[in-house]
Design a protein around this motif. Structure first.
Motif, short mmCIF file in Angstrom:
data_model
loop_
_atom_site.label_atom_id
_atom_site.label_comp_id
_atom_site.label_asym_id
_atom_site.label_seq_id
_atom_site.Cartn_x
_atom_site.Cartn_y
_atom_site.Cartn_z
N ALA A 152 0.84 -1.21 0.00
CA ALA A 152 0.00 0.00 0.00
C ALA A 152 0.87 1.25 0.00
N LEU A 153 1.94 1.24 0.80
CA LEU A 153 2.84 2.39 0.82
C LEU A 153 3.65 2.49 -0.47
N ASP A 154 4.04 1.34 -1.02
CA ASP A 154 4.73 1.35 -2.31
C ASP A 154 3.88 2.07 -3.36
N HIS A 155 2.60 1.72 -3.39
CA HIS A 155 1.70 2.32 -4.38
C HIS A 155 1.53 3.81 -4.12
N ALA A 156 1.53 4.22 -2.86
CA ALA A 156 1.34 5.63 -2.52
C ALA A 156 2.49 6.50 -3.02
N LYS A 169 5.30 13.07 -0.33
CA LYS A 169 6.42 13.41 0.55
C LYS A 169 6.39 12.58 1.84
N ALA A 170 5.20 12.25 2.33
CA ALA A 170 5.11 11.51 3.60
C ALA A 170 3.76 10.82 3.69
N VAL A 171 3.76 9.64 4.25
CA VAL A 171 2.54 8.90 4.58
C VAL A 171 2.70 8.33 5.98
N VAL A 172 1.70 8.56 6.82
CA VAL A 172 1.68 7.99 8.17
C VAL A 172 0.31 7.36 8.38
N VAL A 173 0.31 6.10 8.83
CA VAL A 173 -0.94 5.39 9.13
C VAL A 173 -0.97 5.08 10.61
N VAL A 174 -2.01 5.56 11.28
CA VAL A 174 -2.19 5.33 12.71
C VAL A 174 -3.45 4.52 12.93
N ARG A 175 -3.31 3.45 13.71
CA ARG A 175 -4.48 2.65 14.08
C ARG A 175 -4.43 2.34 15.57
N ASP A 176 -5.56 2.54 16.24
CA ASP A 176 -5.64 2.31 17.69
C ASP A 176 -4.57 3.11 18.43
N GLY A 177 -4.30 4.32 17.93
CA GLY A 177 -3.40 5.21 18.63
C GLY A 177 -1.92 4.99 18.40
N ARG A 178 -1.55 4.06 17.52
CA ARG A 178 -0.13 3.80 17.25
C ARG A 178 0.13 3.83 15.75
N VAL A 179 1.30 4.32 15.37
CA VAL A 179 1.72 4.28 13.97
C VAL A 179 1.99 2.83 13.59
N ILE A 180 1.32 2.35 12.54
CA ILE A 180 1.55 0.98 12.09
C ILE A 180 2.36 0.95 10.81
N ALA A 181 2.50 2.11 10.15
CA ALA A 181 3.32 2.17 8.93
C ALA A 181 3.54 3.63 8.58
N GLU A 182 4.73 3.94 8.08
CA GLU A 182 5.00 5.29 7.60
C GLU A 182 6.14 5.23 6.59
N ARG A 183 6.19 6.25 5.76
CA ARG A 183 7.27 6.34 4.79
C ARG A 183 7.46 7.81 4.43
N TYR A 184 8.72 8.16 4.09
CA TYR A 184 9.07 9.53 3.76
C TYR A 184 9.90 9.57 2.49
N ALA A 185 9.73 10.63 1.72
CA ALA A 185 10.56 10.83 0.54
C ALA A 185 11.98 11.19 0.95
N ALA A 186 12.89 11.12 0.01
CA ALA A 186 14.29 11.45 0.29
C ALA A 186 14.41 12.87 0.84
N GLY A 187 15.21 13.01 1.90
CA GLY A 187 15.43 14.33 2.50
C GLY A 187 14.39 14.74 3.51
N ILE A 188 13.43 13.86 3.78
CA ILE A 188 12.35 14.17 4.73
C ILE A 188 12.34 13.08 5.78
N GLY A 189 12.13 13.49 7.03
CA GLY A 189 12.12 12.53 8.13
C GLY A 189 10.97 12.77 9.09
N VAL A 190 11.00 12.08 10.21
CA VAL A 190 9.88 12.13 11.14
C VAL A 190 9.72 13.50 11.80
N GLU A 191 10.76 14.34 11.77
CA GLU A 191 10.66 15.66 12.38
C GLU A 191 10.52 16.79 11.36
N THR A 192 10.54 16.47 10.07
CA THR A 192 10.46 17.51 9.04
C THR A 192 9.08 18.15 9.05
N GLN A 193 9.06 19.47 9.18
CA GLN A 193 7.79 20.19 9.16
C GLN A 193 7.37 20.42 7.71
#
Length: 464
Positions: A152-156, A169-193
């Motif tokens: 699913a993330l590959d396709h996104a 640039k970024a995909v984050v999936v949260v279920r039941d209050g926890r991240v179950i999958a995420e992905r970021y483009a090159a040069g972008i990370g979990v803290e990038t605004q």
């Protein structure tokens, strides 16, 4: 022959008068300055807040319709030392964006410097207590463990062979209050605004909701706008809810043409709400829906005034919303008067956008504390008139063809979402106990809604 010349002269005079009238009405120079303002502000924000490459940002930003025609004539001058971005067309129509640490970027019009709030942002951003929302992930990127979720993330992140490109640039999936999958483009990370564009409108909705919970305002009261208080002013009938639902009837229709008042408000005026409140009524209050950034910016001024002014409104946003949600990587940009730019310019990390979505997934309650009033979430997700827009959110809880199309494509009927230009989305799906964030730079007119629908459909199938 004389008669022919008289007719020709009259036609020439009529053409000249028509050209003058059209120039007065549409003012093409203003539309060009809207374009340079859009590019300058976005390059500034994405360079000095997000940390992205300015030339790549310039190339992507100028791909959208309208601006693309001006791109061969546009010039970007970026000053890394001064942290400014200037954009011109044929050497004129200059827009000048400046960065201020903690407050992001703002356009400077003329020689007047934009207001710089006198607030200790470090202190405001330092929570006095642990966040009410527990951590949703550890520091490392959460790789999907399930092959179907990974697909699913590959396709996104897939790109078509030809434009328009999706540029996820970024995909984050949260279920039941926890991240179950995420992905970021090159040069972008979990803290990038990353820039949310009109998802900022949903944040203004939350601030209005918090004020309502605290008894400082209410959707049902007349909008506290001093300019509308005249006894004979029909705009005094406009309530806060009309602003939230964009049913004011004001001449603030948004078309993104550069000629429309909402676009000119954002890119040509220091006091955005001060410009918006001058709009006349063109339709009965509450009877007509049309998308309008102007109405949300009036709400931003209501937040400012209702919480005690510029500095206190910023402290309010951090104390009552961002800190309780554990949103640590956020920048609220301002207009030239210091009012929160509530229509377009909040940046946050993808995880922080997800945290914001969890407030609405959990019915306005975080850590056992009610942040938003009871029934606020359903109120915001309920369709307005015959539109697929609620109050600060787009919604599938509507009979509009767009909502039905999203349901057919795989986004559940109970879903509602914050949405911003170029495909920014925070999608809240109560039936799946899920929040999905997609951020990117897609110039597809739909904001890659088909790709987002496929992502959600495949994620739901994967977690079953």
């Amino acid at each position: 022959m004389k008669r022919f010349f008289r007719i020709s002269a009259a036609l020439v005079a009529l053409a000249l008068l028509t050209a003058v009238a059209l120039n007065f009405i549409y003012r093409p120079g203003d539309a060009i300055r809207v374009a340079t303002g859009f590019v300058a502000h976005n390059v500034c924000s994405k360079t000095f807040v997000s940390g992205l490459d300015p030339q790549a940002v310039f190339a992507e930003t100028t791909e959208r319709d309208g601006i693309r025609r001006l791109r061969p004539l546009m010039r970007l001058d970026l000053d890394r030392a001064a942290k400014t971005a200037d954009v011109t067309v044929l050497g004129g129509f200059r827009s000048h964006a400046i960065f201020r640490d903690g407050f992001g970027c703002v356009l400077q019009h003329g020689t007047t410097m934009p207001y710089l709030p006198k607030i200790d942002l470090v202190a405001a951003k330092t929570p006095k207590a642990p966040p009410l929302l527990p951590d949703i992930a550890d520091d490392a990127v959460v790789e999907p463990g399930d092959p179907a979720l990974k697909a699913a993330l590959d396709h996104a992140f897939e790109e078509p062979a030809t434009p328009p490109f999706r540029r996820t640039k970024a995909v984050v999936v949260v279920r039941d209050g926890r991240v179950i999958a995420e992905r970021y483009a090159a040069g972008i990370g979990v803290e990038t605004q990353l820039l949310g564009f009109s998802m900022t409108k949903s944040v203004i909705n939350a601030l209005i909701g918090i004020m309502t919970q605290r008894g400082q305002t209410s959707p049902s009261i007349p909008a506290p706008v001093p300019e509308w208080r005249g006894a004979s002013d029909p705009r005094r009938e406009i309530e806060v809810e009309h602003l939230m639902r964009m049913t004011t009837g004001l001449a603030l229709d948004e078309t993104n043409s550069g000629f429309d008042p909402s676009s000119q408000m954002i890119y040509l005026h220091d006091d955005m709400a001060g410009f918006a409140v001058q709009a006349a009524l063109i339709a009965p209050v509450g009877r007509r829906w049309h998308y309008s950034s102007g109405t949300t910016q009036i709400l931003a001024r209501i937040v400012r005034d209702g919480t005690g002014g510029v500095e206190r409104s910023l402290a309010f946003a951090w104390r009552e919303l961002f800190n309780p949600l554990g949103m640590r990587h956020v920048t609220l940009e301002l207009d030239g008067t210091g009012t929160i730019q509530g229509t377009t310019y909040m940046l946050a990390s993808a995880r922080d956008w997800a945290r914001f979505g969890l407030l609405y997934l959990d019915d306005g309650v975080i850590g056992g504390r009610r942040i938003l009033p009871e029934e606020w979430v359903d109120f915001c997700a309920a369709a307005t008139l015959d539109a697929d827009y609620g109050a600060g959110f787009w919604t599938n809880r509507s009979e509009h063809e767009h909502a039905k199309g999203r349901v057919r494509a795989g986004i559940p009927r109970d879903a509602f979402f914050a949405s911003g230009d170029l495909g920014q989305r925070v999608i809240i799906i109560p039936s799946q106990r899920m929040v999905v964030v997609r951020l990117g730079d897609s110039v597809d007119p739909s904001g890659d809604i088909r790709g987002v629908a496929r992502l959600i459909k495949e994620v739901i199938e994967a977690v079953r």
